[in-house]
Design a protein around this motif. Sequence first.
Motif, mmCIF file in Angstrom:
data_model
loop_
_atom_site.group_PDB
_atom_site.id
_atom_site.type_symbol
_atom_site.label_atom_id
_atom_site.label_comp_id
_atom_site.label_asym_id
_atom_site.label_seq_id
_atom_site.Cartn_x
_atom_site.Cartn_y
_atom_site.Cartn_z
ATOM 1 N N SER A 197 0.847 -1.193 0.000
ATOM 2 C CA SER A 197 0.000 0.000 0.000
ATOM 3 C C SER A 197 0.885 1.246 0.000
ATOM 4 O O SER A 197 2.061 1.182 0.380
ATOM 5 N N PRO A 198 0.322 2.379 -0.389
ATOM 6 C CA PRO A 198 1.105 3.618 -0.315
ATOM 7 C C PRO A 198 1.600 3.896 1.104
ATOM 8 O O PRO A 198 2.721 4.368 1.290
ATOM 9 N N ARG A 199 0.802 3.607 2.110
ATOM 10 C CA ARG A 199 1.221 3.820 3.499
ATOM 11 C C ARG A 199 2.370 2.884 3.868
ATOM 12 O O ARG A 199 3.289 3.272 4.597
ATOM 13 N N GLU A 200 2.354 1.660 3.362
ATOM 14 C CA GLU A 200 3.479 0.742 3.583
ATOM 15 C C GLU A 200 4.738 1.257 2.901
ATOM 16 O O GLU A 200 5.840 1.124 3.438
ATOM 17 N N GLU B 278 9.758 17.493 -3.134
ATOM 18 C CA GLU B 278 9.604 18.871 -3.608
ATOM 19 C C GLU B 278 8.533 18.974 -4.690
ATOM 20 O O GLU B 278 7.710 19.900 -4.684
ATOM 21 N N ARG B 279 8.531 18.047 -5.617
ATOM 22 C CA ARG B 279 7.545 18.074 -6.699
ATOM 23 C C ARG B 279 6.126 17.899 -6.174
ATOM 24 O O ARG B 279 5.205 18.592 -6.599
ATOM 25 N N LEU B 280 5.961 16.949 -5.261
ATOM 26 C CA LEU B 280 4.635 16.738 -4.691
ATOM 27 C C LEU B 280 4.185 17.932 -3.862
ATOM 28 O O LEU B 280 3.017 18.340 -3.924
ATOM 29 N N ALA B 281 5.085 18.507 -3.086
ATOM 30 C CA ALA B 281 4.739 19.684 -2.291
ATOM 31 C C ALA B 281 4.361 20.848 -3.199
ATOM 32 O O ALA B 281 3.378 21.562 -2.934
ATOM 33 N N GLY B 282 5.115 21.041 -4.264
ATOM 34 C CA GLY B 282 4.800 22.118 -5.194
ATOM 35 C C GLY B 282 3.411 21.966 -5.795
ATOM 36 O O GLY B 282 2.640 22.930 -5.864
ATOM 37 N N ALA B 283 3.068 20.754 -6.212
ATOM 38 C CA ALA B 283 1.745 20.514 -6.787
ATOM 39 C C ALA B 283 0.653 20.686 -5.739
ATOM 40 O O ALA B 283 -0.398 21.292 -6.007
ATOM 41 N N ARG B 284 0.901 20.214 -4.555
ATOM 42 C CA ARG B 284 -0.088 20.313 -3.480
ATOM 43 C C ARG B 284 -0.316 21.766 -3.075
ATOM 44 O O ARG B 284 -1.449 22.182 -2.830
ATOM 45 N N ALA C 146 0.432 14.516 0.267
ATOM 46 C CA ALA C 146 -0.006 14.337 -1.123
ATOM 47 C C ALA C 146 -0.996 13.183 -1.244
ATOM 48 O O ALA C 146 -1.957 13.259 -2.026
ATOM 49 N N LEU C 147 -0.782 12.122 -0.479
ATOM 50 C CA LEU C 147 -1.719 11.002 -0.488
ATOM 51 C C LEU C 147 -3.082 11.438 0.051
ATOM 52 O O LEU C 147 -4.125 11.094 -0.524
ATOM 53 N N GLU C 148 -3.083 12.193 1.131
ATOM 54 C CA GLU C 148 -4.344 12.679 1.710
ATOM 55 C C GLU C 148 -5.112 13.568 0.746
ATOM 56 O O GLU C 148 -6.345 13.547 0.717
ATOM 57 N N GLU C 149 -4.375 14.343 -0.044
ATOM 58 C CA GLU C 149 -5.013 15.289 -0.963
ATOM 59 C C GLU C 149 -5.122 14.749 -2.389
ATOM 60 O O GLU C 149 -5.536 15.482 -3.301
ATOM 61 N N HIS C 150 -4.750 13.483 -2.598
ATOM 62 C CA HIS C 150 -4.869 12.823 -3.903
ATOM 63 C C HIS C 150 -4.168 13.604 -5.017
ATOM 64 O O HIS C 150 -4.717 13.824 -6.099
ATOM 65 N N VAL C 151 -2.937 14.011 -4.742
ATOM 66 C CA VAL C 151 -2.164 14.786 -5.710
ATOM 67 C C VAL C 151 -1.801 13.895 -6.902
ATOM 68 O O VAL C 151 -1.436 12.729 -6.747
ATOM 69 N N VAL C 152 -1.902 14.470 -8.085
ATOM 70 C CA VAL C 152 -1.533 13.802 -9.329
ATOM 71 C C VAL C 152 -0.604 14.733 -10.097
ATOM 72 O O VAL C 152 -0.906 15.912 -10.273
ATOM 73 N N GLY D 263 4.238 10.514 -17.863
ATOM 74 C CA GLY D 263 2.805 10.790 -17.896
ATOM 75 C C GLY D 263 2.242 10.962 -16.493
ATOM 76 O O GLY D 263 2.922 11.448 -15.592
ATOM 77 N N VAL D 264 1.005 10.536 -16.323
ATOM 78 C CA VAL D 264 0.308 10.694 -15.051
ATOM 79 C C VAL D 264 1.022 9.897 -13.958
ATOM 80 O O VAL D 264 1.293 8.707 -14.118
ATOM 81 N N GLN D 265 1.335 10.587 -12.878
ATOM 82 C CA GLN D 265 1.969 9.969 -11.708
ATOM 83 C C GLN D 265 1.162 10.379 -10.479
ATOM 84 O O GLN D 265 1.258 11.516 -10.007
ATOM 85 N N ARG D 266 0.344 9.450 -9.984
ATOM 86 C CA ARG D 266 -0.428 9.711 -8.766
ATOM 87 C C ARG D 266 0.507 9.626 -7.559
ATOM 88 O O ARG D 266 1.549 8.980 -7.623
ATOM 89 N N ALA D 267 0.127 10.256 -6.468
ATOM 90 C CA ALA D 267 0.937 10.193 -5.244
ATOM 91 C C ALA D 267 1.208 8.743 -4.862
ATOM 92 O O ALA D 267 2.312 8.407 -4.422
ATOM 93 N N GLU D 268 0.229 7.862 -5.060
ATOM 94 C CA GLU D 268 0.426 6.435 -4.741
ATOM 95 C C GLU D 268 1.516 5.815 -5.604
ATOM 96 O O GLU D 268 2.297 4.981 -5.132
#
Length: 175
Positions: A23-26, A74-80, A127-133, A140-145
Amino acid sequence: MELWGARLYGNPCRDCGFGWSLSPREAVGLVEDLPARYGALVKGRRGDERHPELAWNIAAYISHVTDNLRNWAERLAGARLTGVRQVPGYDQDLLAQARSYNDVCLAGAVWSLQRAAEAWAESVSAALEEHVVLEHADRGVQRAEDIARNNAHDAAHHAWDIERILAYTDQSTGS
């Protein structure tokens, strides 16, 4: 589109055995445990140990994992924080050259990994909590998961590389 993740490495990874079904949490937990795992692996080592089939030494692999974690955090934080989803690729070999990975002090690399893993876990969890993509230029598309699993694999895979280096150097020196 660039192949990545299980599509590139297999499931499980044909080299390191990483299973992509976690899982993403794991995945976050695996990265949070990295500093202790890597620290135990390299305890009593110099960091300049090498394997003839690999481009980098132990300290370099740790530096690469650290930079990869920082980059994605950094990339995920920027998008979030801004909603800007487009992110470029980067050349890990150019970054290794620019930072002189093979000359990094092992203690400094382990210290830096600790801080990068903490920042990454915080950023990825948010990013997982906010479903960042993200929209990656090459993947291409990279989901937080997806990013959580990909980064956990990178870290596990390079732990395997370090284990290979250590086995080789121990065998070579008769340790």
